[in-house]
Design a protein around this motif. Structure first.
Motif, PDB file in Angstrom:
ATOM      1  N   ALA A   1      36.670  48.822  38.632  1.00  0.00           N
ATOM      2  CA  ALA A   1      35.661  48.040  38.493  1.00  0.00           C
ATOM      3  C   ALA A   1      35.868  46.677  38.319  1.00  0.00           C
ATOM      4  O   ALA A   1      35.325  45.658  39.180  1.00  0.00           O
ATOM      5  CB  ALA A   1      34.248  48.592  37.568  1.00  0.00           C
ATOM      6  N   GLY A   2      36.641  46.183  37.467  1.00  0.00           N
ATOM      7  CA  GLY A   2      37.193  45.032  37.094  1.00  0.00           C
ATOM      8  C   GLY A   2      37.705  44.359  38.489  1.00  0.00           C
ATOM      9  O   GLY A   2      37.470  43.269  38.735  1.00  0.00           O
ATOM     10  N   TYR A   3      38.692  45.067  38.958  1.00  0.00           N
ATOM     11  CA  TYR A   3      39.288  44.731  40.348  1.00  0.00           C
ATOM     12  C   TYR A   3      38.126  44.461  41.456  1.00  0.00           C
ATOM     13  O   TYR A   3      38.265  43.355  42.248  1.00  0.00           O
ATOM     14  CB  TYR A   3      40.549  45.496  40.609  1.00  0.00           C
ATOM     15  CG  TYR A   3      41.589  45.114  39.624  1.00  0.00           C
ATOM     16  CD1 TYR A   3      42.302  44.118  39.471  1.00  0.00           C
ATOM     17  CD2 TYR A   3      41.617  46.362  38.733  1.00  0.00           C
ATOM     18  CE1 TYR A   3      43.377  44.235  38.483  1.00  0.00           C
ATOM     19  CE2 TYR A   3      42.514  46.388  37.733  1.00  0.00           C
ATOM     20  CZ  TYR A   3      43.569  45.183  37.788  1.00  0.00           C
ATOM     21  OH  TYR A   3      44.534  45.037  36.682  1.00  0.00           O
ATOM     22  N   LEU A   4      37.381  45.277  41.469  1.00  0.00           N
ATOM     23  CA  LEU A   4      36.174  45.111  42.588  1.00  0.00           C
ATOM     24  C   LEU A   4      35.315  43.903  42.238  1.00  0.00           C
ATOM     25  O   LEU A   4      34.988  43.166  43.270  1.00  0.00           O
ATOM     26  CB  LEU A   4      35.341  46.438  42.623  1.00  0.00           C
ATOM     27  CG  LEU A   4      36.077  47.583  43.228  1.00  0.00           C
ATOM     28  CD1 LEU A   4      35.257  48.951  42.867  1.00  0.00           C
ATOM     29  CD2 LEU A   4      35.989  47.481  44.758  1.00  0.00           C
ATOM     30  N   GLU A   5      35.147  43.566  41.103  1.00  0.00           N
ATOM     31  CA  GLU A   5      34.352  42.482  40.767  1.00  0.00           C
ATOM     32  C   GLU A   5      35.092  41.022  40.969  1.00  0.00           C
ATOM     33  O   GLU A   5      34.648  40.240  41.596  1.00  0.00           O
ATOM     34  CB  GLU A   5      33.958  42.325  39.215  1.00  0.00           C
ATOM     35  CG  GLU A   5      32.951  43.528  39.046  1.00  0.00           C
ATOM     36  CD  GLU A   5      32.693  43.606  37.513  1.00  0.00           C
ATOM     37  OE1 GLU A   5      33.450  42.864  36.764  1.00  0.00           O
ATOM     38  OE2 GLU A   5      31.929  44.290  36.756  1.00  0.00           O
TER      39      GLU A   5
END
Length: 362
Positions: free
Chosen positions: A112-116
């Motif tokens: 999720a953090g990388y997608l953000e």
């Protein structure tokens, strides 16, 4: 994978407005003419245009999960890719937002953090291919040992501009998907025939990795298939542009006191060219507005046909423009360069015909 990615979230009129917005942003930034200026660029990346598209228009989040601020589905991905292909924009939409983004989306909460970060406009470099630039699980050259990556990956798209890398690495249990900060890898830019599609070699010597999935082979395969559709849209946009500018030219270029477009031989060549373009469009519309029974097969058909069609249209544009078509100042060679790049990216037409035969048990 495709069942998790909506087919479309915009209605046809909104999709048309999206296309117009993307086309206007790229053309007002000087494309396709601006591609010539990238010949001497160390990265081949137009950071200003990407900032406009990603942050102000929101294209960096197209096709990503809603939970991290994503928007749109497959139709929106293909619409954006087609318009960027028509203008030859030097931005990492296909490689970062689509390929890396879809891999990460399949990894779930750990990613999720990388997608953000992608949705915010950071560039992710997908380091997943074999030595020939294809996705082949048997050809993975990186290994993961104790959360450290070892190995080298050639042909990482926009690798020299990447903020982090999404890496497919082999483990004792299969294929893992990991994230590595670009600063932890050695990035070496590679020469590219297409100035607007740079690649780099990424070397990992025990680079610290964040493990996102320990069973990521299918996630990468599904993401590659969606990316092949986006490449097909890029090819369609470029092929249509080649057709349009050639049609405009043969209407005004005269020989023997007649427009060359009135010659029967030229008419036949343009009719053949239009058939190639419309067949490519039909294939993409088929997967855009209805679920694919076999996504891998559809993706390989579109990539193989798109590669052959775009190569043919780009070459025909040069030929029918006559002497001016061979000059540096004309745009024809820029589309020829992109056609060659797209044809090789993630496997050429021959590879995808062979893959299609395997998938359909021919």
């Amino acid at each position: 994978m495709l069942s998790e990615l909506p087919l479309a979230t915009l209605d046809p009129s909104e999709l048309r407005e999206l296309r117009e917005t993307v086309r206007a942003a790229a053309t007002e930034s000087g494309y396709p003419e601006a591609v010539r200026g990238l010949e001497s660029s160390p990265t081949g990346f137009d950071a200003d245009l990407w900032r406009l598209l990603a942050e102000e228009i929101g294209l960096a989040a197209v096709g990503l999960p809603e939970g991290i601020g994503g928007l749109g589905g497959l139709a929106e991905i293909l619409a954006v890719a087609e318009e960027l292909g028509a203008t030859l924009a030097a931005v990492p939409f296909v490689s970062s937002t689509v390929l890396a983004g879809q891999i990460l989306a399949a990894c779930g909460e750990p990613a999720a953090g990388y997608l953000e970060r992608i949705a915010a406009g950071e560039v992710a470099g997908p380091a997943i291919t074999d030595s020939l630039g294809r996705w082949d699980p048997e050809g993975i050259s990186c290994t993961l040992v104790d959360n450290a990556v070892h190995g080298t990956v050639r042909f990482v798209p926009f690798g020299a501009s990447a903020d982090f890398l999404v890496v497919a690495a082999r483990t004792d249990d299969g294929v893992a998907v990991v994230a590595v900060e670009a600063a932890s890898a050695t990035i070496t830019p590679l020469p590219s025939l297409d100035f607007s599609r740079p690649s780099a070699t990424a070397t990992f010597n025990g680079a610290l990795a964040v493990v996102l999935s320990t069973s990521g082979e299918q996630a990468v395969t599904d993401a590659v298939d969606i990316t092949l559709l986006a490449v097909g849209a890029d090819q369609l946009g470029g092929a249509q542009r080649c057709f349009d500018m050639t049609l405009d030219y043969i209407k005004v270029r005269k020989q023997f006191n007649r427009e060359i477009g009135s010659f029967q031989a030229v008419k036949h060549r343009m009719a053949d060219a239009l058939m190639l373009v419309e067949m490519a469009r039909s294939g993409l519309e088929k997967v855009t507005w209805g679920p694919a029974d076999n996504l891998g097969a559809e993706a390989s058909v579109i990539k193989a046909w798109g590669s052959d069609s775009y190569n043919a249209l780009a070459a025909e544009a040069i030929q029918l423009h006559g002497g001016i078509g061979f000059t540096w100042e004309h745009d024809a060679h820029l589309y020829f360069r992109r056609a060659r790049y797209d044809a090789a990216f993630l496997g050429d037409a021959v590879m995808h015909r062979e893959r299609l035969a395997r998938l359909l048990d021919w």
